[in-house]
Scaffold this motif. Structure first.
Motif, short mmCIF file in Angstrom:
data_model
loop_
_atom_site.label_atom_id
_atom_site.label_comp_id
_atom_site.label_asym_id
_atom_site.label_seq_id
_atom_site.Cartn_x
_atom_site.Cartn_y
_atom_site.Cartn_z
N ALA A 66 48.90 27.58 48.29
CA ALA A 66 48.61 28.54 47.23
C ALA A 66 49.93 29.11 46.72
CB ALA A 66 47.72 29.66 47.78
N ASP A 67 49.88 29.69 45.53
CA ASP A 67 51.06 30.37 45.00
C ASP A 67 51.46 31.49 45.94
OD1 ASP A 67 51.26 28.78 42.78
OD2 ASP A 67 50.24 30.17 41.44
N LEU A 68 52.64 32.04 45.70
CA LEU A 68 53.15 33.09 46.56
C LEU A 68 52.26 34.33 46.57
CD1 LEU A 68 55.34 34.10 48.42
CD2 LEU A 68 56.60 34.88 46.43
N ALA A 69 51.83 34.78 45.42
CA ALA A 69 50.99 35.97 45.34
C ALA A 69 50.06 35.85 44.14
CB ALA A 69 51.85 37.24 45.20
N THR A 70 48.91 36.50 44.24
CA THR A 70 47.94 36.49 43.15
C THR A 70 48.32 37.55 42.13
OG1 THR A 70 46.21 35.77 44.68
CG2 THR A 70 45.48 36.77 42.62
N ASP A 71 48.27 37.20 40.86
CA ASP A 71 48.56 38.16 39.79
C ASP A 71 47.51 39.26 39.84
OD1 ASP A 71 48.04 39.30 37.06
OD2 ASP A 71 49.78 38.05 36.57
N PRO A 72 47.92 40.53 39.94
CA PRO A 72 46.95 41.62 40.08
C PRO A 72 46.00 41.77 38.89
CG PRO A 72 49.20 42.48 40.07
CD PRO A 72 49.29 40.99 40.01
N ALA A 73 46.47 41.51 37.68
CA ALA A 73 45.58 41.62 36.51
C ALA A 73 44.51 40.54 36.56
CB ALA A 73 46.39 41.52 35.22
N VAL A 74 44.88 39.35 36.95
CA VAL A 74 43.93 38.25 37.07
C VAL A 74 42.95 38.54 38.21
CG1 VAL A 74 43.73 35.78 37.59
CG2 VAL A 74 45.55 36.59 36.08
N LEU A 75 43.45 39.05 39.33
CA LEU A 75 42.59 39.40 40.46
C LEU A 75 41.61 40.50 40.08
CD1 LEU A 75 41.75 39.11 43.41
CD2 LEU A 75 43.61 40.69 44.01
N ARG A 76 42.08 41.49 39.35
CA ARG A 76 41.21 42.60 38.91
C ARG A 76 40.03 42.07 38.10
NH1 ARG A 76 42.89 47.82 38.45
NH2 ARG A 76 45.03 47.10 38.60
N ARG A 77 40.32 41.17 37.15
CA ARG A 77 39.25 40.58 36.33
C ARG A 77 38.29 39.76 37.18
NH1 ARG A 77 43.60 39.94 32.73
NH2 ARG A 77 43.89 37.76 33.35
N ALA A 78 38.83 38.97 38.10
CA ALA A 78 37.98 38.13 38.96
C ALA A 78 37.10 38.97 39.88
CB ALA A 78 38.85 37.18 39.78
N LEU A 79 37.63 40.06 40.41
CA LEU A 79 36.83 40.94 41.27
C LEU A 79 35.72 41.61 40.47
CD1 LEU A 79 39.59 42.55 43.52
CD2 LEU A 79 37.85 40.87 44.21
N GLY A 80 36.01 42.00 39.22
CA GLY A 80 34.99 42.59 38.36
C GLY A 80 33.88 41.60 38.05
N GLU A 81 34.27 40.37 37.73
CA GLU A 81 33.28 39.33 37.45
C GLU A 81 32.47 39.03 38.70
OE1 GLU A 81 33.02 34.68 35.97
OE2 GLU A 81 34.83 35.83 35.52
N ALA A 82 33.13 38.97 39.85
CA ALA A 82 32.42 38.71 41.11
C ALA A 82 31.41 39.81 41.40
CB ALA A 82 33.43 38.60 42.25
N ALA A 83 31.79 41.06 41.18
CA ALA A 83 30.86 42.18 41.41
C ALA A 83 29.64 42.07 40.50
CB ALA A 83 31.57 43.51 41.20
N ARG A 84 29.86 41.69 39.24
CA ARG A 84 28.73 41.54 38.31
C ARG A 84 27.82 40.38 38.73
NH1 ARG A 84 33.00 42.88 35.11
NH2 ARG A 84 33.45 40.74 34.45
N LEU A 85 28.39 39.27 39.18
CA LEU A 85 27.59 38.14 39.64
C LEU A 85 26.76 38.51 40.87
CD1 LEU A 85 30.18 35.23 39.33
CD2 LEU A 85 28.07 35.48 38.02
N ILE A 86 27.36 39.22 41.80
CA ILE A 86 26.64 39.65 43.01
C ILE A 86 25.52 40.61 42.65
CG2 ILE A 86 26.89 41.00 45.13
CD1 ILE A 86 29.74 39.71 45.36
N GLU A 87 25.80 41.56 41.75
CA GLU A 87 24.77 42.51 41.32
C GLU A 87 23.61 41.77 40.66
OE1 GLU A 87 24.24 46.36 38.36
OE2 GLU A 87 26.26 45.73 38.95
N ALA A 88 23.92 40.81 39.81
CA ALA A 88 22.87 40.04 39.12
C ALA A 88 22.05 39.23 40.12
CB ALA A 88 23.47 39.12 38.08
N ALA A 89 22.71 38.59 41.08
CA ALA A 89 21.99 37.81 42.08
C ALA A 89 21.11 38.69 42.95
CB ALA A 89 22.98 37.05 42.96
N ASP A 90 21.62 39.85 43.34
CA ASP A 90 20.84 40.77 44.19
C ASP A 90 19.66 41.35 43.45
OD1 ASP A 90 22.55 40.23 46.24
OD2 ASP A 90 23.59 42.16 46.18
N SER A 91 19.77 41.53 42.13
CA SER A 91 18.66 42.11 41.36
C SER A 91 17.52 41.11 41.15
CB SER A 91 19.15 42.65 40.02
OG SER A 91 19.54 41.59 39.18
N CYS A 92 17.79 39.83 41.39
CA CYS A 92 16.77 38.79 41.23
C CYS A 92 15.91 38.63 42.47
CB CYS A 92 17.42 37.44 40.92
SG CYS A 92 18.20 37.40 39.30
N ARG A 93 16.26 39.31 43.54
CA ARG A 93 15.51 39.17 44.80
C ARG A 93 14.23 39.92 44.78
NH1 ARG A 93 20.24 39.53 49.33
NH2 ARG A 93 21.24 37.62 48.72
#
Length: 133
Positions: free
Chosen positions: A106-133
């Motif tokens: 892997a690269d030396l470190a993850t870009d924080p702005a890119v990580l921030r966006r990915a964590l936000g998208e991940a949270a939305r995906l998890i929320e959507a999946a959990d609401s379908c249960r």
């Protein structure tokens, strides 16, 4: 999960003794795994080394030094290293942890702005999946 500071070295033909200290963003495993998938599907090599703590249920993303000062993503923490650290090598730096994405793969470190966006998208995906249960 992991000691606050971590030192990494780049092995790209430059002086192997040069070290860079990284901050560490820690997130719950489920959100972290989703974020890793999102980052790996993105353009380029967007994700750096990632630690998994089996006992604590967390993932740790290495990010550039200074990230902790402005980190404000809910549900995660960013630990400032203050120049302290552990040398990253193929062996996990802390007993009870393991590399999900080891240094060198892997690269030396993850870009924080890119990580921030990915964590936000991940949270939305998890929320959507959990609401379908």
């Amino acid at each position: 999960m992991v000691e606050a500071g971590m030192e990494t070295s780049r092995s790209n033909g430059s002086d192997a003794s040069s070290r860079e200290v990284c901050d560490l963003v820690t997130v719950p495993t489920r959100q972290g795994l989703e974020a890793v998938d999102i980052l790996r599907r993105g353009a380029g090599d967007a994700v750096g080394p990632v630690l998994h703590d089996d006992g604590g249920g967390t993932l740790g993303f290495l990010v550039p030094p200074g990230t902790a000062a402005a980190w404000d993503v809910p549900g995660s923490t960013c630990t400032e290293t203050d120049g302290r650290g552990l040398s990253l090598n193929p062996e996990p730096p802390v007993e009870g942890s393991d590399w999900l994405l080891p240094p060198g793969e892997a690269d030396l470190a993850t870009d924080p702005a890119v990580l921030r966006r990915a964590l936000g998208e991940a949270a939305r995906l998890i929320e959507a999946a959990d609401s379908c249960r």
